[in-house]
Motif scaffolding. Structure first.
Motif, short mmCIF file in Angstrom:
data_model
loop_
_atom_site.label_atom_id
_atom_site.label_comp_id
_atom_site.label_asym_id
_atom_site.label_seq_id
_atom_site.Cartn_x
_atom_site.Cartn_y
_atom_site.Cartn_z
N MET A 59 0.72 -1.34 -0.04
CA MET A 59 0.07 -0.09 -0.06
C MET A 59 0.90 1.22 -0.07
N LYS A 60 1.90 1.34 0.67
CA LYS A 60 2.88 2.28 0.94
C LYS A 60 3.21 2.75 -0.47
N GLN A 61 3.66 1.74 -1.30
CA GLN A 61 4.27 2.22 -2.54
C GLN A 61 3.31 2.94 -3.56
N LEU A 62 1.97 2.33 -3.15
CA LEU A 62 0.67 3.10 -3.99
C LEU A 62 0.79 4.52 -3.79
N LEU A 63 0.84 4.75 -2.64
CA LEU A 63 1.03 6.57 -2.18
C LEU A 63 1.84 7.39 -2.97
N SER A 64 2.86 6.81 -3.52
CA SER A 64 3.69 7.39 -4.24
C SER A 64 4.06 7.22 -5.79
N HIS A 65 2.91 6.32 -5.98
CA HIS A 65 2.83 6.06 -7.38
C HIS A 65 2.57 7.40 -8.41
N GLN A 66 3.31 7.14 -9.63
CA GLN A 66 3.25 8.31 -10.48
C GLN A 66 1.99 8.83 -11.32
N ASP A 79 2.98 12.62 4.12
CA ASP A 79 3.87 13.23 3.24
C ASP A 79 2.86 13.69 1.98
N ALA A 80 1.84 12.86 1.60
CA ALA A 80 1.00 13.11 0.58
C ALA A 80 0.41 14.43 1.00
N LEU A 81 0.21 14.64 2.09
CA LEU A 81 -0.91 15.73 2.65
C LEU A 81 0.21 16.96 2.26
N ASN A 82 1.31 16.82 2.73
CA ASN A 82 2.47 18.05 2.58
C ASN A 82 2.89 18.26 1.21
N ASN A 83 3.11 17.30 0.48
CA ASN A 83 3.73 17.41 -0.70
C ASN A 83 3.13 17.00 -2.11
N ASP A 84 2.04 16.45 -1.95
CA ASP A 84 1.48 16.03 -3.29
C ASP A 84 0.82 17.42 -4.20
N GLN A 85 1.11 17.19 -5.31
CA GLN A 85 0.69 18.54 -6.11
C GLN A 85 -0.83 18.35 -6.29
N SER A 86 -1.36 17.57 -6.06
CA SER A 86 -2.79 17.10 -6.66
C SER A 86 -3.55 17.52 -5.50
N GLY A 106 -0.99 23.29 7.47
CA GLY A 106 -0.43 23.46 6.01
C GLY A 106 -1.66 23.59 4.97
N ILE A 107 -2.44 22.78 5.18
CA ILE A 107 -3.70 22.66 4.29
C ILE A 107 -4.66 23.69 4.38
N LEU A 108 -4.67 24.29 5.47
CA LEU A 108 -5.67 25.38 5.86
C LEU A 108 -5.53 26.55 4.91
N GLY A 109 -4.42 26.50 4.31
CA GLY A 109 -4.32 27.66 3.11
C GLY A 109 -5.03 27.24 1.72
N SER A 110 -5.66 26.10 1.49
CA SER A 110 -6.24 25.66 0.45
C SER A 110 -7.23 26.58 -0.01
N ALA A 111 -7.63 26.70 -1.29
CA ALA A 111 -8.68 27.39 -1.87
C ALA A 111 -9.87 26.43 -1.92
N VAL A 114 -6.96 16.94 -5.11
CA VAL A 114 -7.81 15.69 -4.66
C VAL A 114 -6.97 14.64 -3.94
N VAL A 115 -5.51 14.49 -4.16
CA VAL A 115 -4.73 13.46 -3.55
C VAL A 115 -4.70 14.13 -1.90
N ARG A 116 -4.58 15.39 -1.92
CA ARG A 116 -4.46 16.24 -0.63
C ARG A 116 -5.69 15.79 0.36
N LYS A 117 -6.75 16.22 -0.39
CA LYS A 117 -8.08 15.95 0.09
C LYS A 117 -8.17 14.71 0.70
N GLU A 118 -7.96 13.69 0.22
CA GLU A 118 -8.04 12.17 0.52
C GLU A 118 -7.01 11.83 1.70
N ALA A 119 -5.91 12.50 1.46
CA ALA A 119 -4.86 12.33 3.02
C ALA A 119 -5.47 12.91 3.92
#
Length: 103
Positions: free
Chosen positions: A1-8, A46-53, A90-95, A55-60
């Motif tokens: 599962m961990k590998q899927l969280l960093s999938h391209q 890490d996904a919450l902090n760094n993912d560019q998407s 950090g996510i509190l600055g989201s639009a 929708v990914v940050r929302k799921e995290a």
């Protein structure tokens, strides 16, 4: 599962986090399985902090929120140790108003 969280592909990361958020909405035993899987919570943070998407940050965010809502004090302490509070701040600055409400 961990590998899927960093999938391209962002859809794979998003769906993997969606799966974890559903498990985290379950029983305390199920939450423990998520917490105690080596490196999994760190990968979620890490996904919450760094993912560019967004929708990914929302799921995290949902994973962390569900653990906070349904978990034990020990579960929440594990989130704090993994840096989840800083990530949520950090996510509190989201639009996206929905992601802010979740956080």
């Amino acid at each position: 599962m961990k590998q899927l969280l960093s999938h391209q592909h962002k859809d794979i990361r998003k769906e993997s986090l969606w799966l974890l958020s559903n498990i985290a909405a379950g029983t305390r035993i199920q939450i423990s399985c998520v917490i105690h899987q080596a490196g999994l919570i760190t990968a979620v943070v890490d996904a919450l902090n760094n993912d560019q998407s967004e929708v990914v940050r929302k799921e995290a965010t949902w994973v962390i929120a569900n653990i906070c809502i349904n978990g034990t004090t020990e579960h929440i302490e594990s989130l704090v140790e993994a840096g989840a509070i800083e990530a949520l701040c950090g996510i509190l600055g989201s639009a996206d108003a929905q992601i802010i409400a979740i956080a």
